[in-house]
Structure formats: C-alpha cells, structure tokens
Design a protein around this motif. Sequence first.
Motif, PDB file in Angstrom:
ATOM      1  N   ILE A   1      10.512 -25.822   8.350  1.00  0.00           N
ATOM      2  CA  ILE A   1      10.233 -24.448   8.786  1.00  0.00           C
ATOM      3  C   ILE A   1       8.955 -23.939   8.124  1.00  0.00           C
TER       4      ILE A   1
ATOM      5  N   LYS B   1       6.601 -20.711   9.309  1.00  0.00           N
ATOM      6  CA  LYS B   1       7.647 -19.697   9.381  1.00  0.00           C
ATOM      7  C   LYS B   1       8.377 -19.591   8.047  1.00  0.00           C
TER       8      LYS B   1
ATOM      9  N   ILE C   1      12.406 -18.347   6.356  1.00  0.00           N
ATOM     10  CA  ILE C   1      13.812 -18.152   6.713  1.00  0.00           C
ATOM     11  C   ILE C   1      14.567 -17.622   5.503  1.00  0.00           C
TER      12      ILE C   1
ATOM     13  N   TYR D   1      14.204 -26.317   5.222  1.00  0.00           N
ATOM     14  CA  TYR D   1      13.292 -25.302   4.681  1.00  0.00           C
ATOM     15  C   TYR D   1      11.843 -25.793   4.751  1.00  0.00           C
TER      16      TYR D   1
ATOM     17  N   ILE E   1      11.879 -22.289  16.423  1.00  0.00           N
ATOM     18  CA  ILE E   1      10.434 -22.036  16.376  1.00  0.00           C
ATOM     19  C   ILE E   1       9.942 -21.522  17.723  1.00  0.00           C
TER      20      ILE E   1
ATOM     21  N   ILE F   1      12.659 -15.957  10.160  1.00  0.00           N
ATOM     22  CA  ILE F   1      13.918 -16.307  10.815  1.00  0.00           C
ATOM     23  C   ILE F   1      15.060 -15.583  10.117  1.00  0.00           C
TER      24      ILE F   1
ATOM     25  N   ILE G   1      15.835 -26.675  14.823  1.00  0.00           N
ATOM     26  CA  ILE G   1      14.670 -26.021  14.223  1.00  0.00           C
ATOM     27  C   ILE G   1      13.587 -25.827  15.274  1.00  0.00           C
TER      28      ILE G   1
END
Length: 373
Positions: free
Chosen positions: A166, A171, A173, A163, A200, A209, A196
């Motif tokens: 990301i 980003k 998710i 997490y 991306i 995502i 990951i």
Amino acid sequence: MSHKESASKHVFFIYGSDEFVVKKRAREVFDQWLNDVKGIDHEIIDGFCKDTSEALLAINKLKQAILTPSLFGLEKIVWLKDCNFFGIDRTGESKTVNEALAELSDLLVKTDLTGIRLLVTASNVAKTRTIVKTLERIANVEVLDSWTSADKDWKQKASAWAYEQIRQAGKQIDDDALELLVERAGVSMRTLSLEIEKLILYLADKNFIAIKDVESVVSRTHNVEAFALGEALGERDLSKALNALQDVLWGLKTDTQKSEIGVLFGLISKIRCLLLAKALIKSGQISQTRNYKKFSEEAESALIKIFPPDTSINLLPQSLYPLFKATNQADNYKLEELIKAMETLLDVNIALVTSSADPSFLLQKALISIIQD
C-alpha cells in the motif's frame, strides 16, 4: 569495483512457493528495467521445462544472452522466467542438466555483467544446488513463500507485507483497516494482493484507506465469519454474535470440511484466550494496549519465561494476535463468568456428541447464556 559488486545492483533472483506473487514481483522489476533502459534490447527465456532437453536449451540460451553484447550499445535485459529445474526433481537432478548448471554458475561468477540486467525467477528451489548458491552470492535475492495458518506469525507477516504494498502505491491505511483487510483476505498472499489492487482502484485520487473502504470493497473469505463470531463474543455483543453465528452456520452448508463441532471449538478457544488474558493481566505479565507491535514485543519476552516450549502442554495460542485481542476484551467479563462459560460450552460439546438436539439451537442457546449472564 568487483564484478560481484557491479552485478549485484542489476541481478535479481526472485523465487518462492507463492508463484502468483513471484510472477507479480518479477513483472514489476522487469517493467521498471524496461522503463529505465527504454526497452530496446531485452530477451525473455522460458525456464518452465518439461524435460532435460528443454532445460538444456534454456540454459544455453541464457549463456548466449549473457555473452552476447547489446546490438545498440545500451544495457541489455535478460529474464530467465519461471525456471523449474533448480529443485530436486528428475529434470533438475539429471547429470547433463547438473553439468550445464555448473558451467552456468562458473560463467556468472567469472563474467563481467556490466551492461546486463539479469532477472531469474523460479518456484521449486533447492538451496543446496550450486546454481542457487551462486545466484544468492551475486544477486539481490527475494524469497516470496506462501503463508500458512500453521505459521503463528502469519498475520503479522501479512500485515507488514500489505502495508508495504500500500505504501509503494502511494497510499496510507489506518491500523483498524489493515487488520480487517488481512482478516478478510485470509492466509492467501494472492488473495491479499488482489484485494489491495481493488482497494487502490476504488480509492482513485484518495490517499488514505479507512475501515469503511475495506468494508465496502474487500471480499469476505470463509474465515471472516468465524473471526466476527469470536470478536462479537469477546465484545459481549449478543446481536452481533447471533448474526455472526448464522453466517458461520450458513457457510457449513457449502463446506463439507467444517462442522458445528468446529464452531464450538472456536468459541471454546475464544473463552480460553479471555481467561488467559485476564490471568496474565492480573499477574502483571502483560499489559493492555492497542498497539500490537508493542504488545507482541512485551508478550514474547515475558511469556517465554513462563510457558514451556512443548506445544502439547503450552497454554498459549499459536499466534499472539488472539491474545492481543483478548487483552482488550477481558474486562467485558468477570473471571467467574468466563469459568461458567467454559462449563456451558462443555455441556454443548456433550450434547452435540450424545444427543439429537439441533446443533444451531444448542450454539445459539450457549451464546445467549454466556453473553447475557
């Protein structure tokens, strides 16, 4: 401002058992520093040494780099890279290397490191070593150890780490996509990191995502089929269960470490978890929720009072995650159906050991009996 306070902002000590992630993180720090100071004056010292003489050379180079001011009057970047003599081995424990490291520790403590950005990366580290203790006092320390399946919280740690990676990439998710990502990548931090990166790149300008993105991009490890089989059993979906079973059995052909008995034990573990979840829900010890963080906090505080710490007699699974999934699937079965399912799987166990019946047929028959009952 003390030397320690001044240095700690720009001194990083990154180490851990996961060499891939250590190197990746170190490169991120180094590249950011190059950008900050325009990369004019920097020195990379190879710390991966085959013997004592190479280790002494690396230590001396680092000392000289620290003591030599930048030729351009700007901040200087120094990276002791992939150091392998901070641990307990022949090179690291040699008398001359120990003496040189003691001198280096003294230098780091007494020297004003203003104007120097120091990065030290290592894999094999003994925390009792003086140099390690010194770096932990003056530096920003990041420990990046590999996860293992023996760690009951590895999925939580992997999810939190993924997490954050990301988020840093700009980003977002959703929870279901994050869960599937971790399940597909498995326990390897390197695999998760690579997946990951693929996500991306795949997203391009998209910022969110979704589960369909993970399904499209992320590779399936051998653990995914077993997870899918358990989930299909929990959801009481016969078609998915039979398809997942075929995937698992196909995987056995290329993995000599696994067998049909292992598949059976996975099914037994799932039914056992459903039984446990149903009993705990009925007694009011845990509640059904889709929020794993909330569930784990509630479950840990409640279950520690009920079950003994001795894992040989503790009925809890190694991780709370399977129990979390089971709490939301327990309503798919009546208690007597789960008890009968355990009896069915026991019969399969006996047949696998004592008869020449086709294991695939026995497992398929058991799934049909349990799910359609």
